[in-house]
Design an enzyme around this catalytic site. Structure first.
Site, mmCIF file in Angstrom:
data_model
loop_
_atom_site.group_PDB
_atom_site.id
_atom_site.type_symbol
_atom_site.label_atom_id
_atom_site.label_comp_id
_atom_site.label_asym_id
_atom_site.label_seq_id
_atom_site.Cartn_x
_atom_site.Cartn_y
_atom_site.Cartn_z
ATOM 1 N N CYS A 185 -6.049 1.741 5.821
ATOM 2 C CA CYS A 185 -6.704 0.660 6.408
ATOM 3 C C CYS A 185 -5.986 0.021 7.647
ATOM 4 C CB CYS A 185 -6.412 -0.445 5.196
ATOM 5 S SG CYS A 185 -4.859 -1.016 5.190
ATOM 6 N N CYS A 187 -2.341 -0.473 7.417
ATOM 7 C CA CYS A 187 -1.715 0.575 7.351
ATOM 8 C C CYS A 187 -1.370 1.454 8.735
ATOM 9 C CB CYS A 187 -1.854 1.540 6.241
ATOM 10 S SG CYS A 187 -1.601 0.901 4.719
ATOM 11 N N GLU A 199 0.958 3.884 1.617
ATOM 12 C CA GLU A 199 1.261 4.131 3.207
ATOM 13 C C GLU A 199 2.547 3.321 3.845
ATOM 14 O OE1 GLU A 199 -1.574 3.338 2.289
ATOM 15 O OE2 GLU A 199 -3.143 4.225 3.464
ATOM 16 N N HIS A 222 0.837 -1.225 -0.126
ATOM 17 C CA HIS A 222 0.137 0.035 -0.027
ATOM 18 C C HIS A 222 0.941 1.203 0.009
ATOM 19 C CE1 HIS A 222 -3.795 -2.003 1.823
ATOM 20 N NE2 HIS A 222 -3.367 -2.745 1.137
#
Length: 173
Positions: free
Chosen positions: A101, A104, A73, A71
């Protein structure tokens, strides 16, 4: 001569661009999200800022890297840790186009990010107040300040455009 005496329209008064504002850094995260979109990844972008300077930037690369943890992040956190030469990012702020999410958010808490600024919320799986709020859970070792809705409409529009195009492509097949 007065401004109204000129034969051409005057530019509207606009404030100077603040290169240290949340909107400025979110625009940079949006640039990363557009890169993800171009690469057919879910268009989420992230930047990490320390002392007013961007030290890390990334976009979702789950499909490209064949890695569920890739992701925006997570990738930006890793970059920032390399720059800072420490896993603790206590004086850093994360700007991300969509609410993080749970995966993260867990990493954000672990790295001790000072502030998380996100564009659009995610009521289904957001972990910064949308579905749950891991970033400010009292019993964890760290709590990040959360700022939501910065350029939220633009962030949401990019995601909606991406998923609309994906649905349209599936109908064509």
């Amino acid at each position: 001569m007065q401004p109204e005496d000129f034969p051409f329209p005057q530019p509207p008064d606009s404030p100077p661009i603040d290169l240290h504002s949340d909107a400025h850094f979110m625009r940079e995260a949006l640039r990363m999200a557009r890169r993800a979109y171009q690469k057919e990844e879910v268009p989420v972008g992230a930047v990490i800022v320390r002392a007013g300077e961007i030290i890390a930037r990334s976009w979702n690369q789950v499909e490209t890297l064949k890695d569920a943890t890739a992701h925006a992040e997570m990738l930006a956190l890793t970059q920032a840790e390399i720059v800072v030469e420490d896993w603790r990012l206590t004086d850093c702020d994360l700007y991300v186009t969509k609410e993080p999410c749970p995966m993260c958010a867990g990493a954000i808490v672990h790295c001790r990010i000072r502030r998380v600024v996100f564009g659009c919320p995610d009521a289904k799986s957001g972990a910064a107040g949308g579905f749950i709020n891991l970033l400010q859970t009292p019993n964890l070792n760290h709590r990040s300040e959360v700022v939501q809705g910065v350029l939220g409409g633009e962030c949401l529009a990019l995601l909606q455009s991406f998923f609309a195009a994906r649905r349209a492509a599936k109908k064509e097949v």
